[in-house]
Each structure stands twice: as C-alpha cells, then as structure tokens.
Design a protein around this motif. Structure first.
Motif, PDB file in Angstrom:
ATOM      1  N   LEU A  96      18.716 -37.079  47.681  1.00  0.00           N
ATOM      2  CA  LEU A  96      19.234 -39.243  48.013  1.00  0.00           C
ATOM      3  C   LEU A  96      19.051 -39.876  47.637  1.00  0.00           C
ATOM      4  CD1 LEU A  96      19.884 -39.792  51.423  1.00  0.00           C
ATOM      5  CD2 LEU A  96      17.160 -39.682  51.898  1.00  0.00           C
ATOM      6  N   ALA A  97      17.445 -39.612  46.966  1.00  0.00           N
ATOM      7  CA  ALA A  97      17.631 -40.746  46.128  1.00  0.00           C
ATOM      8  C   ALA A  97      19.371 -41.142  45.267  1.00  0.00           C
ATOM      9  CB  ALA A  97      16.416 -40.662  45.094  1.00  0.00           C
ATOM     10  N   ILE A  98      19.777 -39.755  44.291  1.00  0.00           N
ATOM     11  CA  ILE A  98      20.560 -40.463  43.296  1.00  0.00           C
ATOM     12  C   ILE A  98      21.627 -39.971  44.517  1.00  0.00           C
ATOM     13  CG2 ILE A  98      22.111 -37.581  42.713  1.00  0.00           C
ATOM     14  CD1 ILE A  98      19.458 -36.801  41.845  1.00  0.00           C
ATOM     15  N   CYS A  99      21.610 -39.702  45.293  1.00  0.00           N
ATOM     16  CA  CYS A  99      23.428 -40.116  46.367  1.00  0.00           C
ATOM     17  C   CYS A  99      22.792 -41.475  46.148  1.00  0.00           C
ATOM     18  CB  CYS A  99      23.284 -39.722  47.839  1.00  0.00           C
ATOM     19  SG  CYS A  99      23.426 -38.069  48.601  1.00  0.00           S
ATOM     20  N   ALA A 128      19.150 -38.284  56.191  1.00  0.00           N
ATOM     21  CA  ALA A 128      17.173 -38.281  55.962  1.00  0.00           C
ATOM     22  C   ALA A 128      17.090 -37.096  57.396  1.00  0.00           C
ATOM     23  CB  ALA A 128      16.750 -40.074  56.492  1.00  0.00           C
ATOM     24  N   GLU A 129      17.952 -37.303  57.908  1.00  0.00           N
ATOM     25  CA  GLU A 129      16.877 -36.240  59.049  1.00  0.00           C
ATOM     26  C   GLU A 129      17.399 -34.884  58.154  1.00  0.00           C
ATOM     27  OE1 GLU A 129      18.391 -36.538  62.869  1.00  0.00           O
ATOM     28  OE2 GLU A 129      17.614 -34.866  63.413  1.00  0.00           O
ATOM     29  N   MET A 180      28.665 -39.974  51.760  1.00  0.00           N
ATOM     30  CA  MET A 180      27.262 -39.467  51.076  1.00  0.00           C
ATOM     31  C   MET A 180      26.813 -38.572  52.078  1.00  0.00           C
ATOM     32  SD  MET A 180      26.843 -39.459  48.312  1.00  0.00           S
ATOM     33  CE  MET A 180      26.717 -40.945  46.859  1.00  0.00           C
ATOM     34  N   ALA A 181      27.350 -39.291  53.538  1.00  0.00           N
ATOM     35  CA  ALA A 181      26.556 -38.032  54.551  1.00  0.00           C
ATOM     36  C   ALA A 181      26.814 -36.427  54.449  1.00  0.00           C
ATOM     37  CB  ALA A 181      27.017 -39.046  56.195  1.00  0.00           C
ATOM     38  N   ASP A 182      28.381 -36.782  54.014  1.00  0.00           N
ATOM     39  CA  ASP A 182      28.753 -35.537  54.493  1.00  0.00           C
ATOM     40  C   ASP A 182      28.092 -34.299  52.846  1.00  0.00           C
ATOM     41  OD1 ASP A 182      31.434 -36.071  56.108  1.00  0.00           O
ATOM     42  OD2 ASP A 182      31.369 -37.812  54.601  1.00  0.00           O
TER      43      ASP A 182
END
Ligand SMILES: N[C@@H](CCC(=O)N[C@@H](CS)C(=O)NCC(=O)O)C(=O)O
Length: 222
Positions: A70-73, A99-100, A163-165
């Motif tokens: 997630l940090a990379i995203c 995040a979920e 990013m969500a995808d």
C-alpha cells in the motif's frame, strides 16, 4: 541506467508482488526487476537481506526505499497523476477499500492462495462461513463502487485502472482460480481486470517461470 529496483517474489504465487508491480508499471517508473523465488517455508533468506520487513514487494527509486504494497501504491501515485480518483469522496472511498484489502480478508487469502496457473477449480471441501462473509463483502465493495462511481468504464472508478483496482487484482485472480462467482456486476469487473494488458503480462511472465519454483503448499490445495 534505471532509477532503481523493484524486488518481487514468484509471480505465480506472490499476490503482494503483483500489487507493487502493477503500481510501479502504472506510474511508469524506470526500475529494473528482481524476481526472487519464494522459499517453501515463507521465510525466503534472499528477501530478508534486502527488504526491511523481510517481504516483497520492495522498491528503491531514486534513492528512496519503499516497502509494504500500500505504501508503494501511495509512492507511485505521487509519481504519476490520476492513479487515485480526482474527486475527494471517490478518493476517500478508494483509499478506504484499499486499506481494508491490505489489512483484511485473511480467511480467503489463507484458504485460496494466489496461483495464476489454477483455473476455475473450486475447493473440494467448499468454503467456510468466514470465507463466504469475506467474499460477500468484496462483492459488495466491487458492486457499490461500480454502480456509484464506475459509469465511465469497466473499473471500480470508471475508465482508469487505478490503485484500488491494483489492490484488488490478486483477489480477482483468486476468484477466477477457485471458481468464485459473485454478482454479474462483479463478474464483469473481474473480466475487465483479467483482460487489462498489465495483468495479462503478469500472467504470461508467471507462466514462463521455471517449474522448479513451484511449491506443493500452493499447488496442492484441494
Ligand atoms: N503486508 C505486506 C505483505 C507482503 C508479503 O507477505 N509478501 C510475501 C510474498 S506474497 C512475502 O514476501 N513473504 C516472505 C517469504 O515468502 O519469504 C505488503 O503489503 O507488501
């Protein structure tokens, strides 16, 4: 010369690596890739010497070290515009579901590890209540995002594979591998994600990995 390195694990199995790799490619970072075959005990020595958390993906870009998918995203979304939705409400939703995903869905992830070589083969014993609840939650997220925000295209927030995808792409892969059939809205979404050129490139490269990298703990899931 490239601007750094992205370290990932066996493509066939490493769902977190897929997320990091997609983020890096969507942002267009010029980094070389190092693929480290995952050890069969989940404690790959070569990864532990490189990555602060002992896990992949791990990114070094222009002297900056980033780990945790997630940090990379987030880092990649700072390097290229448009990878989170522009609208604040949509962006908040996109970040919340990402995040979920990062923090949750453990029952599903444990019972159905990613294996890009497994096609539409359900678990023989079926799913548990916990897994069903997680599948239903994911289906709900995808359906809600598609209906509320996705009118402009096939992805969660419309035309852009963002990013969500990226965070949900390995779940799509699992659903396809283990024959999970969510709502028609979600199934159309899954088809679009699988057909995305970067996702397809990942599958193709995974299929070219040496057979010696395969592991019973991922292959022999009945
Ligand atoms: N929370 C981490 C999870 C990363 C993770 O668990 N990666 C696995 C591979 S998918 C790993 O590196 N495991 C260590 C190993 O197999 O040696 C992230 O989001 O990046």
């Amino acid at each position: 010369m490239s601007d750094g390195i992205l370290v990932i694990g066996t493509r066939r199995y490493s769902s977190w690596s897929l997320r990091g790799w997609l983020a890096v490619r969507l942002a267009g970072l010029d980094v070389r890739e190092q693929v480290i075959p995952l050890a069969d005990n989940g404690e790959t020595a070569a990864i532990r010497t490189i990555s602060p958390n002992g896990k992949v993906p791990y990114l070094e870009h222009c002297g900056v070290a980033v780990w945790e998918s997630l940090a990379i995203c987030e880092y990649c979304a700072e390097q290229a515009a448009g990878l989170w939705p522009a609208d604040p409400r949509q962006r908040a939703y996109a970040r919340s579901i990402s995040a979920e995903m990062h923090a949750g869905f453990r029952a599903l992830r444990q019972a159905m590890p990613m294996n890009t070589g497994r096609e539409n083969t359900p678990l023989v014993a079926g799913t548990t209540q916990d897994i069903d609840a997680e599948i239903s939650r994911i289906d709900g997220i995808w359906t809600e995002a598609r209906l509320d925000f996705g009118a402009g295209g096939p992805f969660l927030f419309g035309a852009t594979f963002g990013m969500a995808d990226v965070m949900f792409a390995p779940i799509v892969s699992r659903f396809l591998s283990y024959g999970i059939s969510p709502s028609p809205e979600s199934q159309a979404y899954m088809t679009a994600v699988r057909a995305h050129p970067l996702v397809d490139e990942w599958y193709q490269k995974a299929a070219q990995e040496p057979k010696e990298w395969r592991q019973a703990r991922f292959e022999d899931i009945a």
